[in-house]
Scaffold this motif. Structure first.
Motif, mmCIF file in Angstrom:
data_model
loop_
_atom_site.group_PDB
_atom_site.id
_atom_site.type_symbol
_atom_site.label_atom_id
_atom_site.label_comp_id
_atom_site.label_asym_id
_atom_site.label_seq_id
_atom_site.Cartn_x
_atom_site.Cartn_y
_atom_site.Cartn_z
ATOM 1 N N THR A 58 11.855 28.810 -6.079
ATOM 2 C CA THR A 58 11.354 29.678 -7.148
ATOM 3 C C THR A 58 9.854 29.484 -7.382
ATOM 4 N N ASP A 59 9.311 28.374 -6.901
ATOM 5 C CA ASP A 59 7.881 28.108 -7.072
ATOM 6 C C ASP A 59 7.074 28.561 -5.856
ATOM 7 N N TYR A 60 7.743 29.226 -4.915
ATOM 8 C CA TYR A 60 7.040 29.658 -3.708
ATOM 9 C C TYR A 60 6.186 30.891 -3.989
ATOM 10 N N SER A 61 4.982 30.885 -3.432
ATOM 11 C CA SER A 61 4.071 32.014 -3.543
ATOM 12 C C SER A 61 3.573 32.384 -2.153
ATOM 13 N N TYR A 90 7.347 20.326 1.309
ATOM 14 C CA TYR A 90 6.464 21.393 0.846
ATOM 15 C C TYR A 90 7.288 22.471 0.163
ATOM 16 N N VAL A 91 6.701 23.152 -0.814
ATOM 17 C CA VAL A 91 7.390 24.277 -1.441
ATOM 18 C C VAL A 91 7.707 25.314 -0.360
ATOM 19 N N GLY A 92 8.997 25.668 -0.295
ATOM 20 C CA GLY A 92 9.470 26.572 0.753
ATOM 21 C C GLY A 92 10.237 25.859 1.842
ATOM 22 N N SER A 93 10.169 24.527 1.856
ATOM 23 C CA SER A 93 10.852 23.731 2.875
ATOM 24 C C SER A 93 11.890 22.810 2.247
ATOM 25 N N GLY A 94 12.861 22.405 3.061
ATOM 26 C CA GLY A 94 13.844 21.412 2.629
ATOM 27 C C GLY A 94 14.513 21.746 1.315
ATOM 28 N N LYS A 95 14.513 20.767 0.402
ATOM 29 C CA LYS A 95 15.160 20.930 -0.894
ATOM 30 C C LYS A 95 14.137 21.142 -2.014
ATOM 31 N N ALA A 122 9.193 31.101 6.562
ATOM 32 C CA ALA A 122 8.873 30.535 7.878
ATOM 33 C C ALA A 122 7.784 31.353 8.569
ATOM 34 N N LYS A 123 7.880 32.663 8.464
ATOM 35 C CA LYS A 123 6.881 33.524 9.105
ATOM 36 C C LYS A 123 5.510 33.333 8.466
ATOM 37 N N ASN A 124 5.464 33.213 7.160
ATOM 38 C CA ASN A 124 4.201 33.008 6.460
ATOM 39 C C ASN A 124 3.566 31.674 6.854
ATOM 40 N N PHE A 125 4.396 30.629 6.936
ATOM 41 C CA PHE A 125 3.922 29.298 7.338
ATOM 42 C C PHE A 125 3.477 29.333 8.802
ATOM 43 N N ALA A 126 4.228 30.055 9.646
ATOM 44 C CA ALA A 126 3.878 30.153 11.065
ATOM 45 C C ALA A 126 2.508 30.793 11.244
ATOM 46 N N LYS A 127 2.247 31.855 10.509
ATOM 47 C CA LYS A 127 0.945 32.525 10.605
ATOM 48 C C LYS A 127 -0.179 31.599 10.148
ATOM 49 N N ALA A 128 0.063 30.883 9.042
ATOM 50 C CA ALA A 128 -0.948 29.959 8.530
ATOM 51 C C ALA A 128 -1.203 28.825 9.515
ATOM 52 N N THR A 129 -0.154 28.449 10.250
ATOM 53 C CA THR A 129 -0.267 27.347 11.202
ATOM 54 C C THR A 129 -0.929 27.778 12.506
ATOM 55 N N PHE A 130 -0.397 28.826 13.119
ATOM 56 C CA PHE A 130 -0.756 29.148 14.496
ATOM 57 C C PHE A 130 -1.979 30.050 14.651
ATOM 58 N N PRO A 188 0.832 -1.206 0.000
ATOM 59 C CA PRO A 188 0.000 0.000 0.000
ATOM 60 C C PRO A 188 0.868 1.257 0.000
ATOM 61 N N THR A 189 0.329 2.356 -0.485
ATOM 62 C CA THR A 189 1.082 3.611 -0.546
ATOM 63 C C THR A 189 0.911 4.404 0.734
ATOM 64 N N LEU A 190 2.036 4.849 1.285
ATOM 65 C CA LEU A 190 2.047 5.637 2.516
ATOM 66 C C LEU A 190 2.818 6.922 2.249
ATOM 67 N N MET A 191 2.140 8.053 2.371
ATOM 68 C CA MET A 191 2.764 9.355 2.168
ATOM 69 C C MET A 191 3.067 9.984 3.517
ATOM 70 N N LEU A 192 4.274 10.532 3.674
ATOM 71 C CA LEU A 192 4.704 11.117 4.935
ATOM 72 C C LEU A 192 4.820 12.628 4.765
ATOM 73 N N ALA A 193 4.044 13.383 5.546
ATOM 74 C CA ALA A 193 3.964 14.839 5.406
ATOM 75 C C ALA A 193 4.572 15.510 6.644
ATOM 76 N N HIS A 194 5.678 16.224 6.440
ATOM 77 C CA HIS A 194 6.414 16.836 7.549
ATOM 78 C C HIS A 194 5.713 18.072 8.090
ATOM 79 N N GLY A 195 6.128 18.503 9.266
ATOM 80 C CA GLY A 195 5.507 19.642 9.927
ATOM 81 C C GLY A 195 6.195 20.963 9.648
ATOM 82 N N PHE A 196 5.727 21.987 10.328
ATOM 83 C CA PHE A 196 6.261 23.347 10.183
ATOM 84 C C PHE A 196 7.755 23.391 10.519
ATOM 85 N N GLY A 197 8.536 24.070 9.655
ATOM 86 C CA GLY A 197 9.959 24.255 9.915
ATOM 87 C C GLY A 197 10.803 23.014 9.737
#
Length: 265
Positions: A61-64, A52-57, A188-196, A19-28
């Motif tokens: 350039t695709d970040y909005s 996620y776009v904006g995180s890791g590798k 990070a600040k944009n993601f933090a606002k969306a999260t918290f 079965p397919t298992l997708m792993l989705a990381h958290g903020f930061g």
């Protein structure tokens, strides 16, 4: 738009007949945070990792700022990857805010996302009296976001032990702090606002697939009461409270939570 596999640094490994298992990381964070349990899961599942776009590798350039100013933007990343890989019958493990991001995606494509596993989730980090205690007053979170502007390194060094758990190894706390610091501060600040500052309690009733909540017994970000609230408001949802400290069970207590995951899926 760039190829989605490149855009989101998608990696597929493990049992291609499982079965397919997708792993989705958290903020930061990024997909590397799953390494402690990855090898065990790969024996049973086809494992899909991504940033996620904006995180890791991922491709910055695709970040909005507009798209990723809400959690729906991150849910689009999950849906894009699923469609790009032509996946069916997908189970998703989401850490922290990704539990809600994956829930949004599951509501949009319920015919594809068939199971949700939520590690230390919260639909709303804010206290909303008199009915709900998310754990934080708005003023407290506003101060935390202001600290990101004034002293980004200090913010990361303050938040990391709070998230990981102060009793956890200094190496893991330092790794999380370093992960925070490696993220572009504006992203990070944009993601933090969306999260918290978001409130997604209203979507809980719309989650149709079976769900499992893995809740830390001592978590400074998401109290056990939050996990109980979610379990009570999601149909077909099980709650397991792990005797542990911190918000990152997949890193600190992977041996405790993997058996629950294997039995659930």
């Amino acid at each position: 738009m760039n190829n989605i596999k490149i855009r989101n640094n998608v990696k597929v490994s493990g049992n291609k007949n499982g079965p397919t298992l997708m792993l989705a990381h958290g903020f930061g964070c990024d997909q590397n945070m799953w390494r402690f349990m990855q090898s065990i899961l790969e024996k049973h599942y086809q494992v899909v990792l991504f940033d996620y776009v904006g995180s890791g590798k991922s491709l910055l350039t695709d970040y909005s700022t507009e798209k990723y100013g809400t959690l729906e933007g991150y849910a689009e990343d999950i849906i894009d990857i699923i469609h790009e890989l032509k996946l069916t019958n997908v189970s998703i493990i989401g850490h922290s805010v990704s539990s809600i991001i994956a829930s949004i995606a599951s509501i949009k494509i319920p015919e594809i996302i068939t199971n949700l596993i939520m590690i230390c989730p919260s639909p709303c980090f804010l206290n909303v009296p008199p009915d709900y205690e998310g754990g934080f007053e708005r003023s407290d979170l506003e101060e935390l976001v202001e600290l990101m502007d004034k002293n980004y390194i200090g913010w990361a060094n303050y938040l990391a032990p709070l998230v990981m758990g102060s009793s956890q190894s200094p190496e893991l706390i330092a790794e999380l702090s370093g992960s925070f610091c490696s993220t572009d501060p504006l992203i990070a600040k944009n993601f933090a606002k969306a999260t918290f500052f978001s409130d997604y309690r209203h979507i809980l009733k719309d989650i149709a697939c079976p769900s499992l909540i893995l809740q830390s017994g001592s978590d400074s970000l998401a109290d056990v009461q939050v996990g109980k609230y979610m379990a009570e408001n999601i149909n077909n949802c099980a709650l397991e409270v792990i005797n542990a400290e911190g918000h990152c069970l997949h890193m600190t207590n992977h041996e405790d939570i993997v058996p629950f995951i294997l039995r659930f899926i």
